[in-house]
Design an enzyme around this catalytic site. Sequence first.
Site, mmCIF file in Angstrom:
data_model
loop_
_atom_site.group_PDB
_atom_site.id
_atom_site.type_symbol
_atom_site.label_atom_id
_atom_site.label_comp_id
_atom_site.label_asym_id
_atom_site.label_seq_id
_atom_site.Cartn_x
_atom_site.Cartn_y
_atom_site.Cartn_z
ATOM 1 N N ASP A 92 -0.322 -6.948 4.490
ATOM 2 C CA ASP A 92 -1.040 -8.221 4.596
ATOM 3 C C ASP A 92 -0.135 -9.379 4.980
ATOM 4 O O ASP A 92 -0.540 -10.271 5.737
ATOM 5 C CB ASP A 92 -1.759 -8.540 3.285
ATOM 6 C CG ASP A 92 -3.032 -7.747 3.104
ATOM 7 O OD1 ASP A 92 -3.296 -6.851 3.937
ATOM 8 O OD2 ASP A 92 -3.774 -8.011 2.135
ATOM 9 N N SER B 230 1.186 -7.283 -1.301
ATOM 10 C CA SER B 230 1.799 -8.358 -0.521
ATOM 11 C C SER B 230 1.011 -9.664 -0.480
ATOM 12 O O SER B 230 1.613 -10.716 -0.239
ATOM 13 C CB SER B 230 2.126 -7.882 0.900
ATOM 14 O OG SER B 230 0.979 -7.621 1.659
ATOM 15 N N THR C 238 0.816 -1.211 0.000
ATOM 16 C CA THR C 238 0.000 0.000 0.000
ATOM 17 C C THR C 238 0.849 1.259 0.000
ATOM 18 O O THR C 238 0.483 2.267 -0.609
ATOM 19 C CB THR C 238 -0.942 -0.003 1.219
ATOM 20 O OG1 THR C 238 -1.802 -1.139 1.140
ATOM 21 C CG2 THR C 238 -1.790 1.255 1.276
#
Length: 334
Positions: A87, A53, A12
């Site tokens: 993640d 991820s 992100t």
Amino acid sequence: MGRIVVISTGGTIASRWQGNGFAADADGREVMATAPLPEGTTVEVVDLFRVNSPRLTTAHQLTLLRTVHEVLADPGVDGIVVTHGTDTLEESAFLVDLHHHDERSVVFTGAQLPMGTAEGDGPGNLYDALLTAATTRGLGVLISFAGRVHAARGTVKTQAVALDAFADPSRELLGKIGFGKVTLLRTPRRPQPLPVPAMPEVPPRVDMVMHHADGDAVLFEAAVAAGARGIVLIGTGAGNATPEIVDAVRAAVERGVLVALTTRVAAGPVTEIYTHGGAVDLVAAGAVPTGTLRAGQARIAVLSALLATDDTAERLRILRESLTPAEREALVEA
């Protein structure tokens, strides 16, 4: 304060709008351009990946691990920051920590909000990570996020979208960041680091299976049939399942499958309390209790043991040694 190398992997913190959602497409230099530098710090960028991820593979993670060691081979480097999607950040950070044998810090960070947003958290997190990498030593691999410093071991993503996304539910906070200073509250305990493994042509398959009401051995046995060389069983409570799953664990262990036992409960250690399919029976059948490590990090511990050797007994020893003294104490105290 020092020369820091930033290894950019996407996530992100490197994500922009794609028309129907966000995805990582910014390179490391673009990510670095969003953040101020701590005074006296110089930065070099290694642009390794640009992926969300959840898409990371074992091959990606092993490449990251080897890159960290290659960077640290330069004695002029004072620390490393890894920008990473949230993640699977806990998995990659723990993998690097299991093999980290250097006094210099490797600090993982990321963001919950994409780059370019007015309220984005990426620049602040990156500044804090740089400060942490430049000013800490001997703590292993760290996670810097939302003004907090966490040990890689045991730290998991606890919030899906909130900015303060990471915590170790079973341990006290490691440190805080504020006013240009990192304040440490405790020292993490770590086992002896493992050697960096060779890059396998085909990484070993390691699956995770969760127990639940009405849960049977079908998915566990399916993982074995699919070629899993390791399985993480996510039990209920302190690490419990059923007699049928105990039988499946015993059969898998007899075939050389490495089985680890964790729990779906957020905090506290796996503990041998119950029989009739509980942790008492699962451990007796050959499952290795993983202390306070939860599923994602337990899977990384199994993977590292599988990559370390072909000897089944040695794999078991390595997995057991992945429990820190603190985790062993927690098991005894429980």
